[in-house]
Design an enzyme around this catalytic site. Structure first.
Site, PDB file in Angstrom:
ATOM      1  N   LEU A   1       0.826  -1.218   0.000  1.00 35.27           N
ATOM      2  CA  LEU A   1       0.000   0.000   0.000  1.00 35.27           C
ATOM      3  C   LEU A   1       0.854   1.261   0.000  1.00 35.27           C
ATOM      4  O   LEU A   1       0.479   2.271  -0.591  1.00 35.27           O
ATOM      5  CB  LEU A   1      -0.892   0.015   1.252  1.00 35.27           C
ATOM      6  CG  LEU A   1      -2.305  -0.482   1.081  1.00 35.27           C
ATOM      7  CD1 LEU A   1      -3.085  -0.325   2.371  1.00 35.27           C
ATOM      8  CD2 LEU A   1      -2.954   0.349  -0.006  1.00 35.27           C
TER       9      LEU A   1
ATOM     10  N   LEU B   1       0.682   3.252   8.021  1.00 39.16           N
ATOM     11  CA  LEU B   1       0.442   1.961   7.356  1.00 39.16           C
ATOM     12  C   LEU B   1       1.386   0.883   7.875  1.00 39.16           C
ATOM     13  O   LEU B   1       1.182  -0.299   7.602  1.00 39.16           O
ATOM     14  CB  LEU B   1       0.683   2.081   5.842  1.00 39.16           C
ATOM     15  CG  LEU B   1      -0.028   3.173   5.043  1.00 39.16           C
ATOM     16  CD1 LEU B   1       0.337   3.060   3.563  1.00 39.16           C
ATOM     17  CD2 LEU B   1      -1.537   3.063   5.200  1.00 39.16           C
TER      18      LEU B   1
ATOM     19  N   GLY C   1       3.683  -1.884   9.865  1.00 38.10           N
ATOM     20  CA  GLY C   1       3.447  -2.925  10.864  1.00 38.10           C
ATOM     21  C   GLY C   1       3.189  -4.274  10.225  1.00 38.10           C
ATOM     22  O   GLY C   1       3.380  -4.461   9.016  1.00 38.10           O
TER      23      GLY C   1
ATOM     24  N   ASN D   1     -10.396  -4.699   7.950  1.00 33.89           N
ATOM     25  CA  ASN D   1     -11.693  -5.405   8.034  1.00 33.89           C
ATOM     26  C   ASN D   1     -11.613  -6.579   9.013  1.00 33.89           C
ATOM     27  O   ASN D   1     -12.646  -7.067   9.474  1.00 33.89           O
ATOM     28  CB  ASN D   1     -12.127  -5.862   6.641  1.00 33.89           C
ATOM     29  CG  ASN D   1     -11.277  -6.995   6.089  1.00 33.89           C
ATOM     30  OD1 ASN D   1     -11.557  -8.163   6.311  1.00 33.89           O
ATOM     31  ND2 ASN D   1     -10.201  -6.660   5.376  1.00 33.89           N
TER      32      ASN D   1
ATOM     33  N   TYR E   1      -3.994 -10.601  14.657  1.00 30.48           N
ATOM     34  CA  TYR E   1      -3.778  -9.407  13.815  1.00 30.48           C
ATOM     35  C   TYR E   1      -4.982  -8.462  13.932  1.00 30.48           C
ATOM     36  O   TYR E   1      -4.818  -7.248  14.157  1.00 30.48           O
ATOM     37  CB  TYR E   1      -3.552  -9.870  12.368  1.00 30.48           C
ATOM     38  CG  TYR E   1      -3.715  -8.806  11.318  1.00 30.48           C
ATOM     39  CD1 TYR E   1      -2.829  -7.748  11.242  1.00 30.48           C
ATOM     40  CD2 TYR E   1      -4.763  -8.874  10.379  1.00 30.48           C
ATOM     41  CE1 TYR E   1      -2.981  -6.759  10.266  1.00 30.48           C
ATOM     42  CE2 TYR E   1      -4.912  -7.906   9.409  1.00 30.48           C
ATOM     43  CZ  TYR E   1      -4.028  -6.850   9.360  1.00 30.48           C
ATOM     44  OH  TYR E   1      -4.178  -5.884   8.398  1.00 30.48           O
TER      45      TYR E   1
END
Ligand code: NAI
Ligand code: 15L
Length: 266
Positions: free
Chosen positions: A13, A69, A71, A110, A134
């Site tokens: 990303l 972002l 991690g 999500n 996670y």
């Protein structure tokens, strides 16, 4: 925006955001564990382990906003989640507080709500039902963001990203897909809206089979332009139908929900 920090800049990303946000900020400070050498005009790079608070503090100093972002981005060992996501996100928020950075785009997932049934339509107030450690770590990040908002006024977008890729790769992603361009538009809305507060947003394009209702974030003015519908024929022909009774089909998180505990021996 003058100086924006992009953590996780070497990841999937991160690379997409560097392309889609080119020219948006006067300076985009890229950071990751992995070195980035192909810098474009307006970009700089600082290596940083998010688990190292002193390094994160130095990184955050002088920035006007943070796109966080970096991690562990899938299920993994508790150690990697602890360092990348629990310590890492705490360090970002605490450094932001100490250096008066007041707005953060937090890449949640999500998988914070992955144990909800696919028949349930979720909105910003739906309970968290994480499908993995996670997902639990992203829930921690969302709660942490809320604490820093209530107590210190640091505003955040808690973006429960679906599947952000150039195109959806399987049937599930027809519901969860987020185009890279729609994600970049969301970043711009998050940093331009007058008052952001601490707002949950489902990061999905305008998909016909979406499970998520973003009406409570309408005030951001974000209008996703892409849709997974254009890929439907291709995806349906390439992804064989799973057995109707397969448990992964029950849950929004798919295989994240049905996988065993990551660190168990097989
Ligand atoms: P990625 O795994 O490709 O990138 C994550 C980056 O973070 C990597 O470059 C990695 O080196 C860096 N990183 C990991 N641990 C670190 C540490 N301790 N210190 C500094 N950097 C560290 O993941 P991707 O797909 O780019 O996702 C970015 C973010 O968005 C992640 O937080 C992920 O959880 C979230 N997300 C992504 C989705 C997607 O569809 N790509 C869906 C939902 C959430
Ligand atoms: C995520 O949270 C992951 O970071 C990404 O790699 C995908 O697995 C995505 O969710 C998804 O649910 O498709």
């Amino acid at each position: 925006m003058k100086r924006v920090l992009l953590t996780g800049a070497a990841g999937t990303l991160g690379k997409a955001m560097r392309r889609t946000l080119a020219g948006w900020a006067e300076e985009l400070v890229l950071s990751d564990l992995v070195e980035i050498t192909d810098l474009n005009p307006g970009e700089s790079f600082k290596a940083c382990d998010l688990a190292d608070f002193d390094a994160v503090k130095t990184l955050v100093k002088g920035c006007d906003g943070i796109i966080h972002l970096g991690g562990q981005s899938i299920e993994g060992t508790f150690e990697s989640i602890l360092n990348g996501n629990l310590k890492g996100t705490y360090h970002i928020y605490e450094a932001a507080r100490q250096h008066q950075v007041t707005r953060i785009f937090f890449a949640s997932s999500n998988h914070v709500v992955g144990f909800h049934s696919r028949e349930t339509r979720l909105d910003a107030d739906s309970p968290m039902r994480p499908d993995s450690l996670y997902g639990v770590s992203k829930g921690f990040g969302e709660l942490l963001a809320r604490y820093y908002f209530e107590k210190f006024g640091i505003e955040s977008a808690l973006v429960r990203i679906g599947s952000c890729l150039p195109k959806p790769l399987d049937r599930r992603m027809l519901s969860t897909w987020l185009s890279e361009e729609d994600m970049a538009d969301l970043v711009k809305c998050v940093f331009s809206v007058n008052r952001l507060a601490c707002t949950v947003v489902y990061g999905a394009s305008n998909n016909p089979w979406s499970w998520w209702d973003n009406r409570k974030a309408n005030f951001l003015g974000w209008q996703p332009k892409d849709s997974s519908a254009q890929f439907e024929t291709e995806v349906l022909s390439q992804d064989p139908l799973m057995d109707r009774d397969h448990p992964a089909l029950l849950f929004q998180g798919g295989f994240f929900a049905t996988a065993g505990h990551f660190e168990d021996d097989d």
